[in-house]
Design an enzyme around this catalytic site. Structure first.
Site, PDB file in Angstrom:
ATOM      1  NE  ARG A   7      -3.278  32.820 -66.416  1.00 59.39           N
ATOM      2  CZ  ARG A   7      -2.630  33.788 -67.042  1.00 59.39           C
ATOM      3  NH1 ARG A   7      -1.480  34.216 -66.583  1.00 59.39           N
ATOM      4  NH2 ARG A   7      -3.111  34.338 -68.127  1.00 59.39           N
ATOM      5  CB  CYS A   8      -5.487  25.579 -63.159  1.00 60.92           C
ATOM      6  SG  CYS A   8      -5.439  24.920 -61.507  1.00 60.92           S
ATOM      7  CD  GLN A  19      -9.282  35.371 -57.887  1.00 61.48           C
ATOM      8  OE1 GLN A  19      -8.235  35.209 -57.288  1.00 61.48           O
ATOM      9  NE2 GLN A  19      -9.661  34.529 -58.835  1.00 61.48           N
ATOM     10  CD  GLU A  66      -8.135  29.058 -65.091  1.00 65.39           C
ATOM     11  OE1 GLU A  66      -8.617  29.629 -64.119  1.00 65.39           O
ATOM     12  OE2 GLU A  66      -8.458  27.917 -65.426  1.00 65.39           O
TER      13      GLU A  66
END
Ligand code: CDP
Length: 796
Positions: A370-371, A223, A741
């Site tokens: 996802r945060c 990523q 998110e």
């Protein structure tokens, strides 16, 4: 062109443009790391430890070397001769690449085999004989700090305990004083269990070292390609300009593909040694047992309350279990990520948070699944605490939140832990949500159902997420400041290519970045191609995680477009034979202020940049922008869930889910809705079914998709989404806030609160996630809390 272009028609801001990347994905033409085959490519497999904690007595790889087709066997000892047995992590720790002295978690990398094909490599791994001497195992923070606990990281000088950090933030004395004034003190303790981001595509890499050019090219599932390039340059001591990291299509990341994994390092070393491309593709169990886990945090806290419902103060403590290596990425200033973003939406005068991180014999954990660096845990605790406090006060759940919200006119607002939030309409979002769910009606139905023995429940969760790290003053990873970048080249025909330092993993950047260019320049979105993920071509950026792409890289796209527009204005003045001050802009076109019919299109300006520029002007129409945001963006959301719980079995069904998300200006409303639905699905999975844990010996339980469940369309409830509240971000160039998110962050508490609400009056205060039927049944039957984990602090 005499008419302003219709922005929606050209695919600009607000257009629900179909995702351009789906053209290849739905045709099966995506190009993932495993789709790439290079001439002469070899394959690597990893031998993993079956034990969670053991001393390595010996490793005998002779039988593996003898297998035909085997080219190389790497062990920790060999790595050590090249100073590569250990590598630095993104949190100033070290991590074993291949174990030398001990194994510290089940699934840890012990050796690698590189062979003609993956099957030979796998067989050869099995032929490696490793003698282990088992050691006592630690699987939770309580054991980690117990007297006489074995020190897991005895490889580190001066590390004589399992504590990684003790950190605090807030005003301890002020909080103590506020608690002395409280009419009511509400308490809550819970465990946010380990979970795994489990992207469908596992991790992998293909390293290709070319001795003739000295260039190392690595295709990999990352990523953050530029961060990996920096890490490879520093760890392998290779010159940075000779390293090219290419991140092809990625099949989901969710934070799991941010860390540097041993497999990447081993494939690179193997390629350098063998001078052939080496591919490593992890299998699902390898991914589930060894790569970045999330959460695993024990939170307890208390709230000081006035009888009328005013919150006076909050005190929080957390014990976080990071596994054997502290390897999750987070801004170096904040040891427990952004956990202290808790309670940002509520007007609370004072608060204090203490956080202790410990090692255990588990795979590295704590990644921001996802945060934004632990904000999920923060929001979960916040909203569970709000529910418990309202119950303790006997106040209505909605009213208690409403009366404590930061009001619209109070921005900018300093949160109790020191963040500065800048905008939002919290009460309005709640009002929209309550209306959509039919709040009053539901409460009446709930009461009458209760009389007939039926358990209905309603859960509210609100969340505000600090999205878009940096600014560079406060946010860095390993000292590298967090900003992002975009490069825009407009060709002579007015077609364009935009590149950013972010890397999409399914979020649709190829579609939305083009929309931003379209909005700023009036070039139709279909004329703009987006490229990310290649460090040789993309400008430097920190990558995509923490929903930072739109707040930072997206802002850079807007800013670079504005630079292009400024130059195009000069070209327009030249073409129109007027001074620059006399030129006006409307979407896609410059015109003469005093004669609006006289104008030139952006495409005509582009042509002039290569064929008819004024004297002294540098030819071409391209530029780069580095964007260092002045603040985080603060989206807000309200999620409301209703459920029915079966008291006989503990099974619970979702009746309705309402989501009201305010992420500022929506670039692509359809993509935003997709992000919210995906997030709610993950939230529901965490609350309802996802269970991956460790037994007392450190064996990972749930290391496959038979046990660790991903909800399909069959299990997933329907979601009702609302987009009517829009509070533009005051500092973002197009007013956007992150969204990727939010629903995964705020959603879990809504589901859990709904089940807990169904159980209200039974005396049950908490059931730890996942709320499996047996846990809910136990809580109902025995009227007691159900903990997902053993107690962690000896003083409790
Ligand atoms: O960093 P990441 O891409 O995961 O998250 P994000 O910046 O929140 O964006 C997720 C997707 O939603 C991207 O395609 C964004 O461009 C899009 N988005 C949008 O259309 N409008 C917003 N206000 C925020 C995001």
């Amino acid at each position: 062109m005499s008419q302003a272009l219709d922005e929606i028609k050209i695919g600009g801001l607000g257009a629900s443009r179909k995702r351009v990347e789906d053209n290849r994905f739905i045709r099966g033409k995506g190009n993932y790391t495993d789709d790439i085959t290079l001439p002469g490519m070899l394959h690597m497999e990893i031998l993993r430890s079956p034990l969670a904690h053991a001393r390595i007595v010996s490793i005998d790889a002779s039988k593996a070397w003898d297998i035909p087709g085997v080219h190389l066997v790497l062990t920790g000892e060999m790595m050590a001769t090249r100073n590569l047995a250990w590598m630095p992590t993104l949190s100033y720790d070290t991590q074993a690449v291949l174990a030398t002295d001990k194994v510290r978690f089940q699934g840890q990398e012990v050796a690698c085999v590189i062979a003609d094909d993956p099957y030979i490599a796998k067989d050869a791994c099995e032929a490696i004989e490793v003698e282990y001497e088992p050691l006592p195992v630690i699987v939770n923070p309580e054991q980690a700090v117990a007297e006489g606990a074995p020190v897991i990281r005895d490889d580190k000088e001066n590390q004589d305990s399992n504590v990684i950090f003790d950190w605090e933030v807030g005003d301890a004395a002020g909080t103590d004083r506020a608690f002395e004034q409280a009419d009511v003190i509400s308490k809550l303790r819970l465990h946010y269990p380990r979970s795994h981001p489990s992207p469908i595509e596992c991790c992998g890499s293909i390293a290709d070292f070319n001795r003739a050019t000295s260039k190392l090219t690595v295709y990999m599932t990352t990523q953050a390609p530029h961060i990996i390039r920096a890490a490879v340059a520093l760890v392998a001591e290779l010159p940075e300009h000779m390293i090219r990291i290419i991140s092809p299509d990625i099949g989901g990341g969710f934070g799991n593909k941010v860390p540097v994994y041993p497999g990447y390092v081993c494939s690179i070393l193997a390629s350098i040694l063998l001078e052939r491309p080496v591919k490593w593709i992890e299998d699902k169990t390898g991914n589930l047992i060894s790569t970045g886990f999330a959460r695993d945090i024990y939170l307890d806290g208390e709230m000081a309350l006035r009888r009328d419902g005013k919150i006076l103060a909050v005190r929080m403590h957390c014990d976080s279990d990071h596994g054997a290596f502290f390897s999750d990425a987070q801004p170096s200033k904040f040891k427990i990520g952004l956990l202290h973003s808790a309670f940002a939406a509520y007007d609370i005068p004072v608060a204090h948070l203490s956080a202790r991180g410990t090692y255990s014999n588990k795979a590295p954990g704590g990644v921001a699944y996802r945060c934004s660096f632990r904000v999920t845990e923060a929001m979960f605790f916040q909203e569970r605490m709000m529910q418990a406090a309202a119950d303790d006060l006997g106040l209505d759940q909605a009213e208690f939140r409403r009366m404590n919200f930061v009001r619209d006119e109070d921005f900018p607002h300093r949160t109790p832990f020191g963040f500065l939030t800048d905008s939002g309409q919290y009460a309005k979002c709640l009002e929209v949500g309550l209306k959509a769910i039919g709040y009053e009606d539901f409460r009446r139905q709930q009461a009458s159902a209760r009389e007939r023995g039926r358990l209905l429940g309603l859960g509210i969760s609100t969340m505000t997420e600090p999205l878009g790290a940096g600014n560079s003053r406060e946010y860095d990873i390993l000292g590298i400041k967090m900003f992002d970048s975009a490069e825009l080249k407009v060709h002579m025909t007015g077609k364009a290519i935009v590149r950013t330092g972010a890397r999409t993993q399914g979020q649709g950047h190829e579609t939305t970045w083009a929309q931003i260019v379209s909005h700023e320049l009036g070039i139709p979105a279909e004329d703009v191609v987006v490229e990310e993920g290649d460090t040789d071509t993309a400008p430097f950026g920190m990558g995509t995680y923490a929903s930072r792409s739109t707040p930072v890289a997206g802002a850079a796209v807007a800013m670079v477009s504005r630079k292009i527009r400024a130059k195009a204005r000069k070209l327009a003045a030249h073409l129109l034979e007027v001074s620059e001050e006399d030129v006006e802009w409307e979407l896609g076109r410059f015109y003469v202020r005093s004669a609006p019919d006289r104008g030139v299109t952006i495409q005509e300006c582009a042509m002039a940049a290569y064929s008819n520029m004024p004297d002294g002007m540098e030819p071409g129409l391209e530029n780069t922008a580095y964007y260092d945001p002045p603040n985080l963006t603060w989206p807000f959301a309200v999620y409301i869930v209703t459920v029915e719980v079966d008291p006989e079995t503990g099974v619970w069904d979702v009746l309705t889910t309402v989501a009201v998300d305010d992420c500022g200006v929506r670039i692509n409303p359809m993509i935003v809705e997709g992000q919210i639905m995906g997030g709610l699905t993950e939230a529901y999975a965490m609350a309802n079914m996802q269970f991956i844990t460790f037994d007392a010996e450190g064996n990972c339980v749930g290391s496959n998709y038979m046990d660790y469940l991903l909800p399909t369309a069959w299990e997933t409830p329907g979601f009702e989404l609302h987009s009517e509240v829009v509070t533009p971000c005051p500092h973002h160039p197009i007013g956007a806030k992150g969204i990727g998110e939010c629903a995964a962050v705020g959603g879990p508490a809504a589901f859990v609160n709904a089940v807990m609400d169904a159980l209200s009056g039974t005396g049950v205060r908490n059931i730890d996630m996942p709320l499996l039927p047996d846990r809910v049944w136990e809580a109902i039957t025995y009227r007691r809390d159900v903990s997902g984990a053993p107690p962690v602090r000896s003083d409790d």
